[in-house]
Design an enzyme around this catalytic site. Structure first.
Site, mmCIF file in Angstrom:
data_model
loop_
_atom_site.group_PDB
_atom_site.id
_atom_site.type_symbol
_atom_site.label_atom_id
_atom_site.label_comp_id
_atom_site.label_asym_id
_atom_site.label_seq_id
_atom_site.Cartn_x
_atom_site.Cartn_y
_atom_site.Cartn_z
ATOM 1 N N GLN A 41 67.808 -17.368 87.090
ATOM 2 C CA GLN A 41 67.626 -16.067 87.716
ATOM 3 C C GLN A 41 67.746 -15.914 89.162
ATOM 4 O OE1 GLN A 41 66.882 -13.041 88.412
ATOM 5 N NE2 GLN A 41 65.220 -12.420 87.066
ATOM 6 N N SER A 57 52.177 1.397 83.876
ATOM 7 C CA SER A 57 53.100 2.320 83.281
ATOM 8 C C SER A 57 53.481 1.927 81.866
ATOM 9 C CB SER A 57 54.801 2.490 84.199
ATOM 10 O OG SER A 57 55.524 3.052 83.385
ATOM 11 N N GLY A 62 54.731 2.260 77.210
ATOM 12 C CA GLY A 62 55.565 1.145 76.615
ATOM 13 C C GLY A 62 56.826 0.785 77.419
ATOM 14 N N GLN A 65 63.329 0.913 78.351
ATOM 15 C CA GLN A 65 64.639 0.372 78.157
ATOM 16 C C GLN A 65 64.333 -1.161 77.787
ATOM 17 O OE1 GLN A 65 66.226 0.191 82.152
ATOM 18 N NE2 GLN A 65 68.136 -0.819 81.471
ATOM 19 N N GLY A 81 65.903 -8.280 82.843
ATOM 20 C CA GLY A 81 64.806 -7.565 82.401
ATOM 21 C C GLY A 81 63.394 -8.247 82.561
ATOM 22 N N GLU A 82 63.525 -9.293 83.533
ATOM 23 C CA GLU A 82 62.315 -10.354 83.688
ATOM 24 C C GLU A 82 61.230 -9.521 83.879
ATOM 25 O OE1 GLU A 82 61.138 -14.506 85.737
ATOM 26 O OE2 GLU A 82 63.173 -14.077 85.190
ATOM 27 N N ARG A 84 60.385 -6.410 83.594
ATOM 28 C CA ARG A 84 59.732 -5.747 82.346
ATOM 29 C C ARG A 84 59.092 -6.641 81.445
ATOM 30 N NH1 ARG A 84 65.091 -3.566 80.494
ATOM 31 N NH2 ARG A 84 65.961 -4.407 82.409
ATOM 32 N N ASN A 116 71.133 -7.951 87.779
ATOM 33 C CA ASN A 116 69.893 -7.590 88.503
ATOM 34 C C ASN A 116 70.230 -6.748 89.716
ATOM 35 O OD1 ASN A 116 67.273 -8.873 88.077
ATOM 36 N ND2 ASN A 116 68.601 -10.546 87.442
ATOM 37 N N ARG A 119 70.581 -3.132 88.957
ATOM 38 C CA ARG A 119 69.191 -2.581 88.477
ATOM 39 C C ARG A 119 68.152 -2.241 89.643
ATOM 40 N NH1 ARG A 119 69.601 -1.577 83.372
ATOM 41 N NH2 ARG A 119 71.012 -2.725 81.863
#
Length: 282
Positions: A41, A57, A62, A65, A81-82, A84, A116, A119
């Site tokens: 990562q 949130s 939930g 994405q 998505g780490e 998340r 990454n 995003r």
């Protein structure tokens, strides 16, 4: 701060993304303890406050994405998505929606970096370290790396130059105390004058243009002490700060002994002029 690479994953690796559940737009629910972080990562620091906000949130809404993962035995390695996933764990979720991508091991780090940056911005040092790792592990030249991530070779070179700076300068970049523009000016100076430039920049909150001017003076001096200190009233600094919101960071103020002076606003072309006009019209 660092910008998006500008090329989607499909453009780089081909359209081989597969959802676990082909009948669902959000993929299949997978237990959070079956998902593990990507050991390569590129992001090494997660903003705790932002992570708490995301956790709150997710408790309410939930995960909207899905997290993108790669199967590895009975586990799934996170491609993107780490944040998340971490927030979902903190929120007490037992499962999360995922998409699976069939990725070769040598491409996993490259995909994680691209995803990454697209995003959420990495800091410039994280980008530099990730690009260097890609070059080493994938045996890429700067030209090849430029093609893979869709960035100019000069941009790649500027990032990689950060790795040759003193630790103090690298820390200032990582903590976003100075910009890539400041770091580029410092990197152009001789080794013994890089730290004096950093100290001057932080002490006086210099713009990139002001740092360039100081670097030019310092280049012709034996030490920072030989460079004549030019003290400006606090109002000058406030004026530059306000103007930078509308124009650019390349703004400087020149004064004469009688107190008169001029404000210099640099631009690189007609596009900059149009951008200035648009901002002023607002």
């Amino acid at each position: 701060m660092a910008k998006g690479l500008g090329r989607g994953l499909d453009a780089i690796f081909g359209q081989n993304s597969v959802a676990i559940n082909q009948d669902s737009n959000i993929g299949m629910q997978v237990a959070v303890d079956k998902i593990v972080p990507n050991p390569t990562q590129p992001r090494t620091v997660f903003d705790e406050a932002a992570l708490e906000e995301l956790t709150d949130s997710i408790r309410v809404l939930g995960i909207i994405q899905p997290i993108t993962v790669k199967p590895e035995g009975d586990k799934y390695i996170i491609i993107s998505g780490e944040r998340r996933w971490r927030a979902a764990c903190a929120a007490g979720l037992e499962t999360v929606p995922v998409f699976v991508r069939d990725v070769e091991p040598q491409n996993l780090h490259e995909m994680a970096l691209v995803e990454n940056i697209q995003r959420q911005d990495l800091n410039a040092m994280e980008v530099a370290l990730s690009l260097k790792r890609l070059m080493d592990e994938c045996e890429l030249t700067q030209d090849k790396l430029s093609e893979r991530v869709g960035k100019k070779r000069s941009t790649i070179a500027n990032y990689l130059r950060l790795l040759n700076l003193p630790p103090e300068v690298q820390l200032a970049v990582r903590e976003e105390l100075i910009s890539m523009g400041h770091a580029k000016v410092i990197a152009s100076a001789s080794d013994e004058k890089q730290l004096p430039l950093l100290r001057k920049c932080l002490k006086k909150s210099l713009s990139v243009r002001q740092l360039e001017e100081y670097a030019a003076k310092l280049a012709n001096a034996k030490s920072a002490a030989e460079v004549e200190e030019e003290e400006y009233p606090e109002s000058y600094g406030r004026l530059v700060e306000v103007m930078e919101r509308y124009f650019s960071e390349n703004i400087s103020i020149k004064t004469s002994k009688n107190g008169k002076g001029k404000i210099i606003i640099e631009f690189s072309g007609e596009q900059d002029i149009e951008r200035f006009i648009a901002k002023l019209n607002k």
